[in-house]
Design a protein around this motif. Structure first.
Motif, PDB file in Angstrom:
ATOM      1  N   ASP A 258       0.860  -1.178   0.000  1.00 51.97           N
ATOM      2  CA  ASP A 258       0.000   0.000   0.000  1.00 51.97           C
ATOM      3  C   ASP A 258       0.898   1.230   0.000  1.00 51.97           C
ATOM      4  O   ASP A 258       1.629   1.487   0.960  1.00 51.97           O
ATOM      5  CB  ASP A 258      -0.895   0.011   1.241  1.00 51.97           C
ATOM      6  N   GLY A 259       0.853   2.009  -1.096  1.00 55.50           N
ATOM      7  CA  GLY A 259       1.724   3.163  -1.218  1.00 55.50           C
ATOM      8  C   GLY A 259       1.395   4.277  -0.258  1.00 55.50           C
ATOM      9  O   GLY A 259       2.252   5.117   0.042  1.00 55.50           O
ATOM     10  N   ALA A 260       0.164   4.326   0.224  1.00 53.79           N
ATOM     11  CA  ALA A 260      -0.240   5.392   1.148  1.00 53.79           C
ATOM     12  C   ALA A 260       0.231   5.104   2.572  1.00 53.79           C
ATOM     13  O   ALA A 260       0.750   5.981   3.256  1.00 53.79           O
ATOM     14  CB  ALA A 260      -1.742   5.572   1.125  1.00 53.79           C
ATOM     15  N   THR A 261       0.059   3.870   3.024  1.00 52.93           N
ATOM     16  CA  THR A 261       0.404   3.527   4.408  1.00 52.93           C
ATOM     17  C   THR A 261       1.814   2.972   4.550  1.00 52.93           C
ATOM     18  O   THR A 261       2.305   2.804   5.660  1.00 52.93           O
ATOM     19  CB  THR A 261      -0.577   2.489   4.962  1.00 52.93           C
ATOM     20  N   ARG A 262       2.464   2.661   3.415  1.00 49.95           N
ATOM     21  CA  ARG A 262       3.794   2.061   3.398  1.00 49.95           C
ATOM     22  C   ARG A 262       3.816   0.736   4.162  1.00 49.95           C
ATOM     23  O   ARG A 262       4.695   0.452   4.964  1.00 49.95           O
ATOM     24  CB  ARG A 262       4.840   3.016   3.992  1.00 49.95           C
ATOM     25  N   GLN A 263       2.816  -0.095   3.862  1.00 52.15           N
ATOM     26  CA  GLN A 263       2.726  -1.400   4.503  1.00 52.15           C
ATOM     27  C   GLN A 263       2.607  -2.491   3.451  1.00 52.15           C
ATOM     28  O   GLN A 263       2.101  -2.251   2.342  1.00 52.15           O
ATOM     29  CB  GLN A 263       1.505  -1.463   5.423  1.00 52.15           C
ATOM     30  N   ILE A 264       3.079  -3.675   3.819  1.00 51.14           N
ATOM     31  CA  ILE A 264       2.811  -4.880   3.025  1.00 51.14           C
ATOM     32  C   ILE A 264       1.514  -5.475   3.552  1.00 51.14           C
ATOM     33  O   ILE A 264       1.357  -5.676   4.764  1.00 51.14           O
ATOM     34  CB  ILE A 264       3.970  -5.870   3.118  1.00 51.14           C
ATOM     35  N   VAL A 265       0.584  -5.721   2.656  1.00 52.67           N
ATOM     36  CA  VAL A 265      -0.787  -6.063   3.029  1.00 52.67           C
ATOM     37  C   VAL A 265      -1.062  -7.530   2.707  1.00 52.67           C
ATOM     38  O   VAL A 265      -0.744  -8.013   1.613  1.00 52.67           O
ATOM     39  CB  VAL A 265      -1.787  -5.163   2.275  1.00 52.67           C
ATOM     40  N   ASP A 266      -1.663  -8.221   3.643  1.00 48.71           N
ATOM     41  CA  ASP A 266      -2.100  -9.598   3.400  1.00 48.71           C
ATOM     42  C   ASP A 266      -3.296  -9.554   2.443  1.00 48.71           C
ATOM     43  O   ASP A 266      -4.304  -8.900   2.730  1.00 48.71           O
ATOM     44  CB  ASP A 266      -2.524 -10.244   4.712  1.00 48.71           C
ATOM     45  N   PRO A 267      -3.211 -10.205   1.291  1.00 52.73           N
ATOM     46  CA  PRO A 267      -4.325 -10.146   0.346  1.00 52.73           C
ATOM     47  C   PRO A 267      -5.562 -10.905   0.823  1.00 52.73           C
ATOM     48  O   PRO A 267      -6.665 -10.669   0.331  1.00 52.73           O
ATOM     49  CB  PRO A 267      -3.760 -10.778  -0.925  1.00 52.73           C
ATOM     50  N   VAL A 268      -5.403 -11.813   1.781  1.00 56.21           N
ATOM     51  CA  VAL A 268      -6.517 -12.655   2.215  1.00 56.21           C
ATOM     52  C   VAL A 268      -7.311 -11.945   3.310  1.00 56.21           C
ATOM     53  O   VAL A 268      -6.804 -11.687   4.400  1.00 56.21           O
ATOM     54  CB  VAL A 268      -6.018 -14.009   2.734  1.00 56.21           C
ATOM     55  N   ILE A 269      -8.570 -11.634   2.993  1.00 64.64           N
ATOM     56  CA  ILE A 269      -9.472 -11.062   3.997  1.00 64.64           C
ATOM     57  C   ILE A 269     -10.070 -12.178   4.834  1.00 64.64           C
ATOM     58  O   ILE A 269     -10.085 -12.128   6.056  1.00 64.64           O
ATOM     59  CB  ILE A 269     -10.573 -10.235   3.315  1.00 64.64           C
ATOM     60  N   ASP A 270     -10.565 -13.215   4.167  1.00 65.90           N
ATOM     61  CA  ASP A 270     -10.994 -14.430   4.864  1.00 65.90           C
ATOM     62  C   ASP A 270     -11.012 -15.564   3.858  1.00 65.90           C
ATOM     63  O   ASP A 270     -11.044 -15.341   2.641  1.00 65.90           O
ATOM     64  CB  ASP A 270     -12.358 -14.254   5.531  1.00 65.90           C
ATOM     65  N   CYS A 271     -10.981 -16.789   4.376  1.00 65.08           N
ATOM     66  CA  CYS A 271     -11.031 -17.963   3.500  1.00 65.08           C
ATOM     67  C   CYS A 271     -11.710 -19.103   4.246  1.00 65.08           C
ATOM     68  O   CYS A 271     -11.686 -19.170   5.479  1.00 65.08           O
ATOM     69  CB  CYS A 271      -9.635 -18.370   3.034  1.00 65.08           C
ATOM     70  N   ARG A 272     -12.338 -19.986   3.472  1.00 60.28           N
ATOM     71  CA  ARG A 272     -13.102 -21.095   4.042  1.00 60.28           C
ATOM     72  C   ARG A 272     -12.817 -22.348   3.217  1.00 60.28           C
ATOM     73  O   ARG A 272     -13.000 -22.333   2.001  1.00 60.28           O
ATOM     74  CB  ARG A 272     -14.599 -20.776   3.996  1.00 60.28           C
ATOM     75  N   GLU A 273     -12.410 -23.399   3.899  1.00 61.15           N
ATOM     76  CA  GLU A 273     -12.210 -24.659   3.204  1.00 61.15           C
ATOM     77  C   GLU A 273     -13.531 -25.404   3.180  1.00 61.15           C
ATOM     78  O   GLU A 273     -14.181 -25.562   4.215  1.00 61.15           O
ATOM     79  CB  GLU A 273     -11.134 -25.496   3.887  1.00 61.15           C
ATOM     80  N   THR A 274     -13.942 -25.858   1.993  1.00 60.02           N
ATOM     81  CA  THR A 274     -15.235 -26.546   1.853  1.00 60.02           C
ATOM     82  C   THR A 274     -15.067 -27.803   1.016  1.00 60.02           C
ATOM     83  O   THR A 274     -15.610 -27.907  -0.086  1.00 60.02           O
ATOM     84  CB  THR A 274     -16.260 -25.617   1.185  1.00 60.02           C
TER      85      THR A 274
END
Length: 610
Positions: free
Chosen positions: A573-589
């Motif tokens: 994220d260029g604004a916050t200068r952070q590396i961001v986890d792309p996963v918001i949530d995930c579910r194994e089904t």
């Protein structure tokens, strides 16, 4: 090299009529950058110096006379900020194009080379620029990498490296300071770099994209004195009023009408307005030109020709602290351009250091320059397999996930998407493609990074480049792992460049074996290959004209800009200068039905057009 005492003495004698001029230019209309006049005059030259500017026909004593038949003559054009690497040409090949167009001096920021090669990249820039008809002034790159902590390039520069480079005579300042966040928040590294620049007494170039109000004032207070990252007419005026020298650039032509309109609202045009090209690809450089093309656009948009020319001559010379350039006057260097019209500028003759070097847009002699061994073998990667181009979410084999992703191209924003996971691989939703980045500078622990990309459409093939601002890691865009692997491996085998693949075949390729960004090919041959690459890219991506496709590809990993970007370290994220986890949530089904539906062989990977 400074003018010798003997040449200066001979110029004084010639001006007084005691000896003949080496060269006399007669019947010229001088474009006087000091007064804004165009007036008839003759010009006497001794060695590399203008010795006299005098009334027409008042002197005839010269060893050689060139009659200009009433044509307009201006100082040589000056480019105040350029990355030669964007032409994909070594300096000698670049010089033979731009000098014939009338550009006789440039301020080169070789931070693309520096991000690959470190100090040796800057040393190569200096050494390979010697003995050219183009005066190449070099800037010491401050942005290596441009965004520390969010990307890794081939080197890291701090105050120590800056001091080393600024001690070289050929280096005339600190190159564009792209780590705006570091300046505004007191980064120790950026403070050391700026301190080295301030102590040297040399220029400090800016990159103030998006800065306004208090942040813009703070950026200037740190010692930065110029900016080429103009985004609008209002932005240009605010920065000019703040005290920055503007470098209006030709690489963003869509902004020029608004910027010209804004400048024309001022009571007079400031001496702190200059011109630059920044980035120009080889086919555009050869066919349309560099600074001369920008001048013609400014004139077309209503800026008086004399004002536009002043930006590219006297104003630029003042900015670069070169009192020997920018004016047709006795004692200045005889770098001159002859135009037959001020409505549509096209160089008829070009003089460098008192010698004619080009006529009708063609160099009169071949350009050789210094014999410097170019840096090769900089893609330190083993061949890749299609499986390297799949997106996996942990150990999930079957399920669903909500992912953050990149929307748009050069101006990006965050998006969210629901995806299915089958056989361990994320299935691409309709309208999406993958962006993939791999560190290429020798970090053995580096892993490839991959993310979803929206706003490019469903790419009908793959696009790969090793020229990707500013760390220049290997970048591939596409949907099909086989096409993506083929494009990447083509570049690994050729030492870098750009490649297009479709349906398992290579459809266009430009090899750039020098540092993964410059080509050995003759300029015309390179331009033709690049033009083919641009035209064939329309077969793969149709979101914008092909010219902008390549601008977007080259800048899609530029993590210092606002918004999300993928680098070799992950989604940033260029604004916050952070590396961001792309996963918001995930579910194994996992279900028996899903197990039966999926084929037991190679996973589908969601590549619907492979």
């Amino acid at each position: 090299m400074p003018t010798s005492v003997e040449t200066r003495r001979r110029a004084v004698q010639a001006a007084r009529g005691e000896i003949a001029f080496d060269l006399l230019l007669t019947d010229a209309q001088i474009v006087d950058m000091a007064t804004g006049e165009t007036r008839p005059a003759d010009i006497g030259i001794v060695g590399e110096l203008i010795a006299s500017v005098h009334p027409p026909g008042s002197r005839h004593d010269a060893h050689q006379t060139h009659t200009l038949s009433g044509a307009w003559i201006t100082p040589g054009l000056i480019d105040t900020h350029v990355h030669l690497e964007s032409s994909h040409l070594p300096p000698a090949r670049y010089a033979e194009i731009v000098v014939a167009q009338g550009t006789t001096a440039v301020f080169w920021d070789p931070h693309e080379l520096a991000n690959v090669l470190g100090i040796e990249g800057v040393r190569y820039a200096v050494e390979s620029s010697r003995n050219l008809p183009l005066q190449v002034m070099v800037a010491a790159p401050s942005s290596v990498p441009s965004t520390p902590g969010l990307e890794c390039s081939g080197a890291e520069f701090s105050g120590k490296e800056m001091q080393t480079m600024l001690a070289w005579d050929e280096v005339r300042g600190v190159a564009e300071v792209m780590d705006m966040h570091g300046i505004l928040h007191g980064s120790e590294r950026m403070q050391d770099i700026l301190e080295a620049g301030l102590r040297s007494g040399k220029l400090i170039e800016g990159h103030a994209r998006g800065l306004s109000g208090q942040d813009l004032q703070a950026y200037l207070a740190a010692g930065v004195t110029s900016d080429h990252e103009l985004t609008s007419g209002a932005d240009a005026l605010e920065k000019l009023r703040a005290g920055l020298t503007l470098e209006i650039r030709g690489s963003h032509p869509y902004l020029l009408p608004e910027i010209v309109a804004a400048l024309k609202t001022l009571p007079h045009l400031s001496s702190q307005v200059t011109l630059c090209t920044d980035d120009v690809p080889p086919d555009i450089l050869l066919e349309k030109g560099g600074i001369v093309a920008l001048l013609n656009l400014l004139i077309e948009h209503g800026l008086p020709a004399v004002d536009a020319l002043r930006f590219a001559t006297l104003n630029a010379a003042i900015r670069l602290q070169r009192n020997d350039l920018g004016l047709i006057a006795a004692g200045r260097r005889a770098d001159l351009v002859v135009f037959d019209s001020l409505e549509q500028l096209q160089a008829q003759r070009v003089y460098v250091a008192g010698r004619q070097v080009a006529q009708h847009g063609v160099m009169m002699e071949s350009v050789t320059g210094a014999q410097t061994a170019p840096p090769r073998d900089t893609l330190r990667l083993a061949p890749l397999a299609p499986g390297d181009f799949t997106l996996r979410i942990g150990n999930i084999q079957h399920g669903e996930a909500r992912l953050r992703h990149i929307c748009g191209a050069r101006f990006t924003r965050w998006g969210e998407a629901e995806v299915l996971i089958r056989n361990g691989c994320v299935q691409l939703p309709d309208g999406f493609s993958f962006i993939w980045v791999q560190h290429r500078h020798g970090r053995h622990d580096a892993k490839p990074q991959i993310a979803l990309l929206e706003g490019w459409g469903e790419l009908r093939g793959a696009i790969a480049t090793s020229y990707s601002h500013d760390s220049h890691n290997l970048v591939v865009l596409g949907r099909c792992p086989h096409d993506m692997a083929l494009a990447a491996n083509t570049l690994i085998a050729s030492g870098g460049g750009m490649a297009l693949t479709q349906n398992g075949s290579l459809i266009a390729h430009v090899a750039m074996p020098i540092a993964g960004m410059l080509s050995d090919s003759p300029p015309a041959e390179l331009a033709a290959a690049f033009r083919e690459l641009r035209e064939r890219s329309a077969d793969i991506a149709d979101w914008e004209p092909p010219y902008r496709v390549f601008k977007a590809i080259e800048g899609t990993c530029l993590a210092c800009n606002a918004g999300p970007h993928l680098t070799d370290l992950g989604l940033t994220d260029g604004a916050t200068r952070q590396i961001v986890d792309p996963v918001i949530d995930c579910r194994e089904t996992p279900t028996d039905a899903q197990q039966q539906d999926d084929s037991p062989g190679e996973p589908n990977n969601g590549q619907y057009h492979c």
